[in-house]
Structure formats: structure tokens, C-alpha cells
Design a protein around this motif. Structure first.
Motif, PDB file in Angstrom:
ATOM      1  N   UNK A  11       0.828  -1.194   0.000  1.00 18.78           N
ATOM      2  CA  UNK A  11       0.000   0.000   0.000  1.00 18.78           C
ATOM      3  C   UNK A  11       0.874   1.261   0.000  1.00 18.78           C
ATOM      4  N   UNK A  12       1.854   1.239   0.936  1.00 21.53           N
ATOM      5  CA  UNK A  12       2.662   2.455   1.064  1.00 21.53           C
ATOM      6  C   UNK A  12       3.563   2.659  -0.148  1.00 21.53           C
ATOM      7  N   UNK A  13       3.938   1.558  -0.817  1.00 26.83           N
ATOM      8  CA  UNK A  13       4.790   1.721  -2.003  1.00 26.83           C
ATOM      9  C   UNK A  13       4.096   2.562  -3.062  1.00 26.83           C
ATOM     10  N   UNK A  14       2.766   2.478  -3.092  1.00 23.05           N
ATOM     11  CA  UNK A  14       2.082   3.225  -4.149  1.00 23.05           C
ATOM     12  C   UNK A  14       1.406   4.484  -3.598  1.00 23.05           C
ATOM     13  N   UNK A 226      23.722  15.272  -5.194  1.00 20.85           N
ATOM     14  CA  UNK A 226      22.614  14.920  -6.076  1.00 20.85           C
ATOM     15  C   UNK A 226      21.389  14.370  -5.334  1.00 20.85           C
ATOM     16  N   UNK A 227      20.239  14.433  -5.974  1.00 17.81           N
ATOM     17  CA  UNK A 227      19.046  13.745  -5.476  1.00 17.81           C
ATOM     18  C   UNK A 227      19.271  12.242  -5.630  1.00 17.81           C
ATOM     19  N   UNK A 228      18.319  11.481  -5.166  1.00 13.97           N
ATOM     20  CA  UNK A 228      18.469  10.025  -5.227  1.00 13.97           C
ATOM     21  C   UNK A 228      18.533   9.549  -6.678  1.00 13.97           C
ATOM     22  N   UNK A 310      14.041   3.481  -2.339  1.00 14.41           N
ATOM     23  CA  UNK A 310      13.862   2.652  -3.542  1.00 14.41           C
ATOM     24  C   UNK A 310      15.201   2.074  -4.011  1.00 14.41           C
ATOM     25  N   UNK A 311      15.162   0.839  -4.421  1.00 15.95           N
ATOM     26  CA  UNK A 311      16.412   0.210  -4.870  1.00 15.95           C
ATOM     27  C   UNK A 311      16.811   0.744  -6.232  1.00 15.95           C
TER      28      UNK A 311
END
Lengths: 508, 508
Positions: A11-14, A226-228, A310-311
Motif C-alpha cells: 500500500x505504502x509503495x504506491x 545529487x538527489x536520489x 527505492x532500490x
């Protein structure tokens, strides 16, 4: 229980977050003023800012002062105690009723450049537009006319385009937008633009100490890096510490004919490779005794944050081109939160056309150790020295080895240790840290990345040491910006995002 | 039995040989003409002879032709098939009644020079006298006047003073002495002075093949290299073979920030040190499968010769300054008669002031393999390649690694292999070899050193291949002559000894 957790994660992933009305307002203003923004930025990029170019550095500082005064900011140059050091550009905006003060840090100096290494048509200080990154086949395009729309995927190439004039520019642009929109910041704002970061912030401590009164605040926001790699905005709460070591091993006093003496005279390059090979296993795990001791474990909050990063491992592996990472299956984010030992360079005699059939006299390796919270520079270095001794080495700090030492010790290593500094980590559950997270999350619909610590290092311990103030790093550049190298660039969308980020922080 | 052998050895260790009347005669003539000899030698040394300096090479060859014609030797330049190659200087003296022909080989070209690396006051082509070696505190002294005695411990410094103009000069001086003393040589004499040895004798095969008829003989005497480190004269019956390999291992396509990626991105320097460390044990023994196979064992004669080589191990260890040799207790002379694997150089990114906190993209090692009789270049190289593969490497010959290769193979090594050649060894019990030994032993009272094989390499297989003729190497230079390096020199006594040596061979 397990499946519930899975569902929760799914749920939290989306999760989709709401973007704040403020961000909408900022975006609209920016969208109608993009050419004006970029024209000021191009002006800033055109001034050489290599840290050793005194004149360029002064001009850059002066341009920033002008930018700040144009925004009505009370500005001054903060000098170090030592003469002739690039000053920090400082400014302050007092906000009626505000109870907290936030200092925005960026640096205006840049890494040295070798114009010959830059791509054709791209010069370090004549910034140009490309329609994509060079790696993706980007071509140089004309500076867009006032009537032309600007594609946010375009890039601007030039030294410091991302590291770190983008930081200076996005911070000042954020303040500009608030002013233009007649929105009052919620915190007192201070600006601190360093001019010596790429030279190792040698005099930053002096400036912080000397001007401590002017630099009081509740939080430093560090705009650098930098950002991720996933492209998401990230908030970084700490950095690894860092220390460099150089190890030189010795054999014969003069280079020897490898035919007349090979098999008999000891070979320093072979000694060094054996010494180095003993330091890591095939999976890259450091075998030095106690190397992973002392590490302060992550708090529950930090662990949760890490689990949600996130990988990018597969993406980065493809981008960088290698089949198997070190770490025996651990992820990038786990691994950069461990102490590390890296070979930065190694040298003995010559290879290639200059190679000769000799047994060299010495072999040298440059190492860097990254430290995490709990590691102490001196203690970590000592573990490495102890390991070298355990391999049978006599360790000295002297460059010249006496005949007595040569005849007494079969294995001799000269170890030099750089200054180095410890890691720093700000607690993610501090109220002000939570406010920062909320503010930045309010600017985007996708979940931002909360990173307890960066793999890289910055001397952030200085802010704690001299000002007792926490730091949180909020970078804006694209990860593939070629920072420190030739063909440095920024993706235009990253500038726009950066402005929205800093506006949110000024209004948090 | 054991004690008898001991007594016998003890006896032979103190053997004193008779010096021949011929040697006495030669010595007397030389002693009254030392200034004349050295003046001609200084003239030869003053001509630049770096192998790539076409004009200098031509002038050197012309000077030697003049020296030979002054001695009444029929002389010509032997050109290679390839145009523009330094010619060999060739001459011939037919001796009435002589049944054997001996060719004396030396080379007149020299190693490149970097004058800045030479000691103050010493220039490569303005040879000077020193009263001792630089290492022993020698000082520059004026060229001795005709009335001044010449101390044989003095040295002459200059490029090719020992390697190998000393060879050319001592050979021609030996012939000169015989002429002046009206002594007829016992063998037909041919001279062959190569002009391209320091460039790897690239066209020697062409010259030997093209002029095979003129170069027929019963024996080549190779005058190159130093006498034994004990100071004794030595006769060398073979050389090790040699082949160079370069191994380059790859990781990320671009250099990475060691903070952001350290612990995760593979480090090519660490890969390479592990690969190299797997090749040898701590005593320097090569662990590559089958590395010591194929070796043709020494004959009884050769074994006896080796047993009689005076040990210089302790002396050399003191001179070179190290506490423990490789080889697990084996002696220098035993070890240089085994195949070897040596690191000549190693490189990855930078060390010292240029070091940066990066994970390099590649790491390179230059190796040389020395081969002994029985080893085959291709087979020996293949053992190393197989070992690299056994360590998990994908091996390629290509410099540019494709993305597919990068993503498929965790370990990638590019292996380049030089041309290389096999070892060569002339049987010590050939009648002509025995005559050489006797002749040289007749010039000195102390026992000469008989060395079945030199540790170093020369392409002597060419003489066998193209001319089916054995070679025996008879060097004259002092071992501490700084051959190939700055401050090359020759000890004057070594020139005098060399003349006596070659006279004996011309009269054997």
C-alpha cells in the motif's frame, strides 16, 4: 502477520502524496518566468570559479552579492582569520514573528577544469544547452529565445552547473519567488555561501568560529550533492566520515634487472598486492580485525527509512557496467552505511609503453576509509596499521628508510595518514527534522527518500562543533551530473524542483 | 666419504691457476700504452648512440669502421632487408693455417638517456673520470695527463661506457695488441657489432639471415653484460628466455565517488591485487599450475659448475639493502635458473598528490616471465592465462570491453602478450666450449666462474636458428655499472681485464 505487513508495504509503495497549494503557486510563477530565471543562472555560470583562481572567486562572490542585494537581502562577506582566503557570502532576512532561524548553505567555488577533457563545443565557463545528456546522445542547441518553450529535460553544461552554483541559485530563486508572490517566509532566513569547499573547506572552521554570533540558527540546510538515483527528492540526515592513508612498501635500494635478480630479490609490488589482498575477502568484506566494531546501530526510525529507500542497484549496475557488486548480496544503501576501505590508486614503476623489465624499489597505495557514526578516525586508522603489523610489517612514518631498518626488517611499510574527520548524523525524529520532511514531501506527489546517511563525506561535524546546530542535507542536482569531472551539467527540471524545495523550507 | 669431499672442495676453493705468458705480454704492452687506449675509448664514448638517434648511430658506426680500418681489418656495414635500420659493423681477419672461425659480437647502440637524472657534472656523452663509484663517494677528477699514472680503480662515466661500447672497444683493442706484438691469432676472426640491441634487436634476424654466408663461424663470442658480482671473470653458456605480459582488469565504466559507491561498486585495483597475490606464495614461489614443469634439468657438468659459483648473496643483499630474499632459502644462482614471474609495474588511478577519492575504472600490471631451457614461450604464457581463468576471469585480448561482456562477466581481464623468446644454452662440454674456458682461465690466477645460464635474457636463439652456431657469452663490465640507468660507468681495471680476455680467445 507477515502478509499484513506485506499488504501494508504494498500500500505504502504506491502512496501518492498531496502537493501543497504553495508548490502550485510557485510552479505557476516559475513557468511564466523561466527565461528570466535561466538568464540569471547563465550569468552566474559564466564566471570562472576554480578555487585557486583568486580573481574568478572574487568576481563570483561579487555576482552573488549583487543577486542578493537585488532581492533586498542585507549582505556581507565573512572573512576567515587567515588572510587571502575566499570569503563566505552571508545574508540575513528577519521575518516578523518568526521563532526559528534556518541557514541555507551552498558553495560557489568549483573543481579545477581541464578544458581539453570536455566534449567538443562545451566549455567549462561558456555554458551551453543540450537537448539531452551527452551519454544519451544529447546535442548542443541554441539558447532558447524568449518566445520558445523550455523543455525541462534539456541540460545546461558548465563547471558548477550542478556543484554547486545550482544550490546558490535555487536558494536565492526560492527567496525571489516568495518575494514576488508577496508570501512571507515562516522562518528567519540566513544565507551562507562558502567559497572554498572544493579545496577541502580548509578555513571553514575559522569562519564559523569567528562569526559564530552571526551564524546562530536552529538548523543548517546543506544544499550540495545529487538527489536520489531513482530521481526522487531526498533528504539526507548525515554523512560518512573520511580519512586517507597512503602505504608505501620498500625493497631494493635501486631498481634491479628482473632477469639477473628475479626470483631472488624481493618485489615490493608483489609485497603490496599480498598486503592489500589480505585486507578484503572476495566479496569486498574488510577482514581487518574489529573493522566493523564501534558502529552505532541505526534507530528504528532510521531503519524504517532505509527499508523505504527505492532500490537503484540494478539501474546503477546497468549504468556503470559491471556484472557483480561487492557486498555478498547486501544492497547499495546497506553497504554505504558501513565503514569502508577503498583503493583509490596504486603505483609501482611503470606499465604500458614505459614498462621496463625491472624489479621496482617501492610500491604505493592510496586508500580511503569511510567512517560511520561510532567510528573514530584515529581508532579506525589504528586498526589498519595494526593489520599491517600483523602481516609482519615494520611500520614507520619516515619517507627515507635507513640502512639499519632495511637490513633488520624484511617487510617495511611507510604509512601516512591524512587529517580526516568523523561521521555526522542528525536524528530524524527531531521536531525540526520532521518539519523539513513534511515541507519537502508537500512539494511532490511521490514519496521522498529519507536517507539517514550519505555514502559520501562532508565536514558537517564542524557545524556541530562550532555552532552546536544540526544539519540536514537537501540536494537538488541530477545524479548523473558529472560532478567533479569534465562535462558537468544540470537537468533543467532539477533546478525547477530545487526552487520548489527551498520555498517549502522557507515556509515550513 | 663426506669428509673427503669436503677436503676436496676446500682444496679446490683455494686453487690458484697459472697466468699464461701471453697474458703477461699483453699486460706489459697495455701498461705502457694506457693513455693511448683510453683516449681512443673516450673518443668512442663522446658520440651519442641512443638507438633512435639516426645521425648519432651512423656516426658511431663510422667511428668504429675507422677504428677497424686503422687496424687493417677488412670492414663493411651489413644492412637489414628493412630500410633505415642501424647496420651491423662487420669485419674479418683471415689467419693462415687457422681451422676455426670465431665471431666476436658486441653492440654499439645505447639505452635512451635523460640527462637531468644524471649526477651533477656527469653528462651522458661527455664522459668523465671519477676516482671511485658515485655510490662509494667518488668525485670527478681531471682526465689524466700523459705523464700521470692511471689508477685502475678509477671509473669512466658515460652512456655505454660499459653497455656496450666497452665490448666493442675491448675486442678491437685485443686485436690491436696482438698486431702490435706481432702475434698471429690462432683462429680466423670475425667482428659483428650490432646497432639495435637496446631496441630489442628487432632486425637482427633479418641481418643474420641476409648475410648468413659472411657470418659463418664455429662460435659466437657475445661480449655484453657484467662479470660476476664477486668480481671474477665469468663465462656464460646460456640465457633465460623472456616474455612480457600486460594484464588489465576492469570495473565501472566511469570513475566513481568512493563515498557514494564504496563497499558496493567493485574496485578493479582490489581485484587485481587479489589476482596477483594468488600467483605467488610468501616466499616468492609461483603457484601457477605447472609453472615449474618442462624445465630441462642441468647436466652433471652444469651442476658442478653451479656448485662452484662463489656466493654473492650476502654481499648483494647488503649492497641492495633488504633483509630477506625470496626463494625460501635457495641461493641467487639456483633461483635465476628457474622460470620466474615478476611484477615490473602496476598502475591504477593515482597516488600521492594526484590521488582522489575514487573507485578507479581499471587496474593494470606489467609482468615479465623469464624462461629456462625446456620452457616454451607460448606454453608458459598459456599457464598464466589459464591461472587467470581459474580465478574466475573472462580473458580477452580487446582493449574495449563491450556492454554485453561487462554485464555477463564479473571479472574481466585483458591480457596482452609480447613477442618473447625461449631460453638458449650451449653445452659446456663441447670441445670449443672447453677451449674457451681454458683460454679465459689462462688470463687469471683466481678461478673463473662458469655459469650455465645468465638470469637475464638475450635473443641468442637467433644465432642457433639462422646460423646453427653455438654462442658463449664473455662479459667484461663491473656488475655495479648502472647499465640501462643514469650514471652508467665502467671501472678501468675491467677494460684492461677485458682486453686480456679477448686476446686469449683470439689465441685459443
Amino acid at each position: 502477520m507477515k502478509s499484513c505487513l506485506f499488504l501494508l508495504l504494498l500500500f505504502t509503495q504506491i502512496a501518492v502524496f498531496a502537493q501543497s497549494p504553495l508548490t502550485e503557486q510557485v510552479r505557476k510563477y516559475r513557468q511564466t518566468n523561466e527565461h528570466t530565471f535561466l538568464s540569471e543562472f547563465m550569468g552566474l555560470l559564466s564566471i570562472p570559479n576554480v578555487v585557486y583562481d583568486t580573481v574568478g572567486i572574487q568576481k563570483t562572490a561579487a555576482y552573488i552579492v549583487k543577486m542578493m542585494e537585488a532581492r533586498g537581502i542585507k549582505t556581507e562577506l565573512l572573512e576567515a582569520k587567515t588572510k587571502g582566503v575566499p570569503p563566505a557570502v552571508h545574508g540575513e532576512v528577519k521575518v516578523p514573528g518568526a521563532t526559528r532561524t534556518v541557514i541555507f548553505y551552498a558553495h560557489y567555488d568549483g573543481q579545477p577544469v581541464n578544458p581539453n577533457q570536455w566534449a567538443e563545443g562545451i566549455e567549462p565557463f561558456k555554458s551551453v544547452f543540450l537537448d539531452a545528456s551527452l551519454e544519451k546522445g544529447g546535442k548542443i542547441i541554441p539558447v532558447p529565445k524568449a518566445t520558445e518553450p523550455i523543455n525541462p529535460e534539456w541540460r545546461i553544461y558548465g563547471r558548477s552547473a550542478s556543484d554547486d552554483k545550482a544550490g546558490v541559485f535555487a536558494i536565492l530563486s526560492a527567496y525571489q519567488v516568495l518575494k514576488k508572490l508577496n508570501i512571507q517566509p515562516s522562518v528567519n532566513i540566513k544565507f551562507f555561501f562558502e567559497g572554498e569547499e572544493e579545496a577541502g573547506s580548509t578555513h571553514l572552521a575559522e569562519i564559523l568560529e569567528k562569526h559564530a554570533d552571526k551564524l546562530r540558527s536552529d538548523l543548517w540546510i546543506i544544499c550540495d550533492g545529487p538527489v536520489h538515483q531513482s530521481g526522487r527528492k531526498q533528504v539526507v540526515f548525515g554523512v560518512r566520515g573520511d580519512v586517507n592513508m597512503e602505504v608505501k612498501v620498500y625493497a631494493s635500494k635501486r631498481p634491479l634487472h628482473s632477469g639477473h635478480y628475479g626470483n631472488w630479490a624481493p618485489n615490493p609490488a608483489m609485497m603490496l598486492v599480498k598486503l592489500l589482498a589480505s585486507m578484503k575477502n572476495d566479496e569486498g568484506r574488510v577482514l581487518i580485525k574489529g573493522f566493523y566494531d564501534d558502529v552505532v546501530p541505526f534507530t528504528e526510525t532510521e531503519k524504517q527509512a532505509i527499508a523505504r529507500v527505492p532500490s537503484v542497484d540494478e539501474q546503477m549496475q546497468n549504468e556503470l557496467g559491471f556484472a557483480r557488486p561487492d557486498g555478498g548480496g547486501k544492497s547499495l544503501v546497506e553497504l554505504i552505511n558501513l565503514p569502508s576501505l577503498n583503493i583509490n590508486g596504486i603505483a609501482s614503476a611503470n606499465v604500458g609503453k614505459m614498462a621496463a623489465n625491472v624489479i621496482p624499489t617501492s610500491a604505493t597505495v592510496a586508500l580511503d576509509l569511510r567512517l560511520v557514526l561510532g567510528n573514530d578516525v584515529q581508532r579506525q586508522v589504528q586498526k589498519v596499521i595494526d593489520h599491517i603489523k600483523e602481516q609482519g610489517y615494520y611500520v614507520t612514518r619516515n619517507e627515507s628508510i635507513t640502512d639499519e631498518e632495511r637490513m633488520k626488517y624484511p617487510l617495511i611499510a611507510r604509512v601516512q595518514v591524512g587529517k580526516g574527520y568523523n561521521a555526522q548524523r542528525t536524528k530524524m525524529d527531531l521536531p525540526i527534522a520532521q518539519d523539513v520532511i513534511k515541507a519537502i514531501q508537500s512539494t511532490v506527489k511521490e514519496e521522498i527518500v529519507l536517507m539517514p546517511s550519505l555514502g559520501g563525506s562532508l565536514p558537517l561535524f564542524l557545524f556541530e562543533k562550532y555552532l552546536k546546530t544540526p544539519t540536514i542535507t537537501v540536494p537538488i542536482a541530477n545524479h548523473d551530473n558529472n560532478q567533479h569531472a569534465e562535462n558537468e551539467n544540470i537537468r533543467i527540471q532539477n533546478i525547477w524542483n530545487g526552487i520548489e524545495t527551498y520555498v517549502a523550507l522557507m515556509k515550513m
